[in-house]
Scaffold this active site. Structure first.
Site, PDB file in Angstrom:
ATOM      1  N   GLY A   1       2.715   5.419   4.267  1.00 51.01           N
ATOM      2  CA  GLY A   1       2.102   6.046   5.427  1.00 51.01           C
ATOM      3  C   GLY A   1       0.693   5.533   5.600  1.00 51.01           C
ATOM      4  O   GLY A   1       0.141   4.878   4.719  1.00 51.01           O
TER       5      GLY A   1
ATOM      6  N   GLY B   1      -1.974  11.629   3.459  1.00 48.20           N
ATOM      7  CA  GLY B   1      -1.687  12.642   2.440  1.00 48.20           C
ATOM      8  C   GLY B   1      -0.753  12.180   1.336  1.00 48.20           C
ATOM      9  O   GLY B   1      -0.168  13.006   0.630  1.00 48.20           O
ATOM     10  N   LYS B   2      -0.615  10.888   1.139  1.00 50.84           N
ATOM     11  CA  LYS B   2       0.301  10.362   0.104  1.00 50.84           C
ATOM     12  C   LYS B   2      -0.149  10.771  -1.296  1.00 50.84           C
ATOM     13  O   LYS B   2       0.651  11.275  -2.095  1.00 50.84           O
ATOM     14  CB  LYS B   2       0.380   8.833   0.197  1.00 50.84           C
ATOM     15  CG  LYS B   2       0.859   8.298   1.522  1.00 50.84           C
ATOM     16  CD  LYS B   2       0.970   6.780   1.523  1.00 50.84           C
ATOM     17  CE  LYS B   2      -0.369   6.098   1.354  1.00 50.84           C
ATOM     18  NZ  LYS B   2      -1.304   6.350   2.479  1.00 50.84           N
ATOM     19  N   SER B   3      -1.420  10.562  -1.583  1.00 51.56           N
ATOM     20  CA  SER B   3      -1.923  10.867  -2.926  1.00 51.56           C
ATOM     21  C   SER B   3      -1.915  12.372  -3.195  1.00 51.56           C
ATOM     22  O   SER B   3      -1.597  12.808  -4.310  1.00 51.56           O
ATOM     23  CB  SER B   3      -3.341  10.309  -3.099  1.00 51.56           C
ATOM     24  OG  SER B   3      -3.346   8.907  -2.957  1.00 51.56           O
TER      25      SER B   3
ATOM     26  N   ASP C   1      -2.184   3.750  -4.464  1.00 51.21           N
ATOM     27  CA  ASP C   1      -2.882   2.765  -3.645  1.00 51.21           C
ATOM     28  C   ASP C   1      -2.141   1.429  -3.605  1.00 51.21           C
ATOM     29  O   ASP C   1      -1.644   1.021  -2.570  1.00 51.21           O
ATOM     30  CB  ASP C   1      -4.319   2.567  -4.129  1.00 51.21           C
ATOM     31  CG  ASP C   1      -5.137   1.763  -3.127  1.00 51.21           C
ATOM     32  OD1 ASP C   1      -4.859   1.870  -1.911  1.00 51.21           O
ATOM     33  OD2 ASP C   1      -6.037   1.018  -3.552  1.00 51.21           O
TER      34      ASP C   1
ATOM     35  N   SER D   1      -3.400   5.306   5.875  1.00 54.94           N
ATOM     36  CA  SER D   1      -4.456   5.819   5.009  1.00 54.94           C
ATOM     37  C   SER D   1      -4.894   7.204   5.484  1.00 54.94           C
ATOM     38  O   SER D   1      -5.093   7.433   6.683  1.00 54.94           O
ATOM     39  CB  SER D   1      -5.661   4.874   5.013  1.00 54.94           C
ATOM     40  OG  SER D   1      -5.329   3.637   4.424  1.00 54.94           O
TER      41      SER D   1
ATOM     42  N   HIS E   1       0.856  -1.191   0.000  1.00 56.78           N
ATOM     43  CA  HIS E   1       0.000   0.000   0.000  1.00 56.78           C
ATOM     44  C   HIS E   1       0.887   1.233   0.000  1.00 56.78           C
ATOM     45  O   HIS E   1       1.749   1.404   0.868  1.00 56.78           O
ATOM     46  CB  HIS E   1      -0.903   0.004   1.230  1.00 56.78           C
ATOM     47  CG  HIS E   1      -1.730   1.248   1.358  1.00 56.78           C
ATOM     48  ND1 HIS E   1      -2.732   1.571   0.474  1.00 56.78           N
ATOM     49  CD2 HIS E   1      -1.683   2.257   2.266  1.00 56.78           C
ATOM     50  CE1 HIS E   1      -3.276   2.716   0.825  1.00 56.78           C
ATOM     51  NE2 HIS E   1      -2.655   3.157   1.915  1.00 56.78           N
TER      52      HIS E   1
END
Length: 305
Positions: free
Chosen positions: A153, A158-160, A177, A155, A138
């Site tokens: 990190g 703030g990754k996306s 994802d 869910s 993930h």
């Protein structure tokens, strides 16, 4: 052990099927091809029988110079090991004897118009990737100025959104994802998508966006070599390391050690900018440059003057 079928290989490279059409479900499990040279003269001590066997002009011309009986003997000695398939390159035509033997043993005999060297380079690259050990994790994968970065990190961290900012700054998106990691060598880890999520980026409060449709083809690439593992985490007071040179840390993926960096989030922090700085700093280190060493050298020179 991963495998692909001869049928899949045939479709990928648009190969002509000359024999063994009913045996196209045979499995290929080795990532390198082999040209049977020594085997045609009777030396089988190290014959890689599980590899795809490629027959170029040298091999075919040698067989044509043999008598019929010698030819039967040499070819018979190889086909009895039942390799996954034989592939004849350069569109060579004078091979009815090969067709006969492959028919008898149920081994697919395929043909390509490409030259031997060009075809082997392509098929070896394909097989290495197709048969590489892989792991799905993930996260988000991006390419920052030519440097593959894995963002991890919890869910909602703030990754996306960070990836979206990087895309708008001109960097490239690879996967969101689900990131598929493939081990291509002892120190080489490839990051790619899982086909289903290809080109899609999920942004909370916005929904799915198609990166290519929204930002153009240059904003996306199919895969990248992973060289940095960056973990986004919540802000913790008095926990940031402010030393001149951060102690190297690594994350292990499939036996490959990837440099690891933790970036803590707080309103106002330019996270995308920090990731750009981390990528550029990694690149400079590969060139042998250390900002900390230069800084300390300046202090030392100042004390001596």
């Amino acid at each position: 052990m991963k495998s692909i079928t001869v049928q899949s290989l045939t479709e990928t490279f648009k190969l002509e099927v000359l024999s063994g059409a009913s045996c196209m479900d045979r499995e290929i499990t080795r990532s390198k091809t082999h040209r049977p040279g020594l085997e045609f003269v009777g030396y089988f001590d190290f014959f890689p029988m599980k590899r795809v066997q490629v027959l170029g002009r040298k091999e075919i011309n040698y067989l044509l110079k043999l008598s019929v009986e010698q030819r039967k003997l040499h070819i018979g000695n190889i086909v009895k090991y039942h390799p996954p398939c034989f592939i004849v390159t350069t569109g060579q035509q004078e091979i009815p004897y090969l067709t006969l033997f492959c028919d008898q043993e149920g081994i697919p005999l395929l043909r390509t118009e490409e030259t031997t060297s060009e075809f082997i380079a392509k098929i070896d690259t394909y097989l290495v990737k197709a048969l590489a050990p892989e792991l799905s994790i993930h996260g988000v994968c991006v390419n920052v100025s030519g440097i593959g970065v894995l963002l991890r990190g919890k869910s909602g961290i703030g990754k996306s959104e960070t990836a979206h900012t990087l895309i708008r700054r001109g960097h490239r998106f690879v996967a969101d994802d689900v990131v598929v990691l493939k081990k291509l060598g002892p120190a080489t880890l490839l990051g790619t998508h899982n086909e289903t999520t290809r080109e899609f980026l999920a942004l909370r409060s916005i929904g799915l966006i198609n990166v290519v449709r929204q930002y153009g083809r240059r904003a996306f690439q199919e895969e990248t070599r992973i060289v940095l593992d960056i973990e986004l985490s919540p802000w913790r007071e008095n926990s940031l390391n402010n030393e001149l040179e951060i102690e190297p840390q690594f994350t292990d993926y499939l036996g490959v050690q990837i440099p690891h960096i933790e970036v803590q989030l707080q309103p106002g922090r330019d996270v995308a900018g920090l990731i750009e700085a981390a990528a550029n700093n990694w690149y400079l280190k590969q060139l042998g440059y250390s900002a900390a060493e230069e800084f300390l050298q300046r202090i030392e020179n100042g004390m001596q003057s």
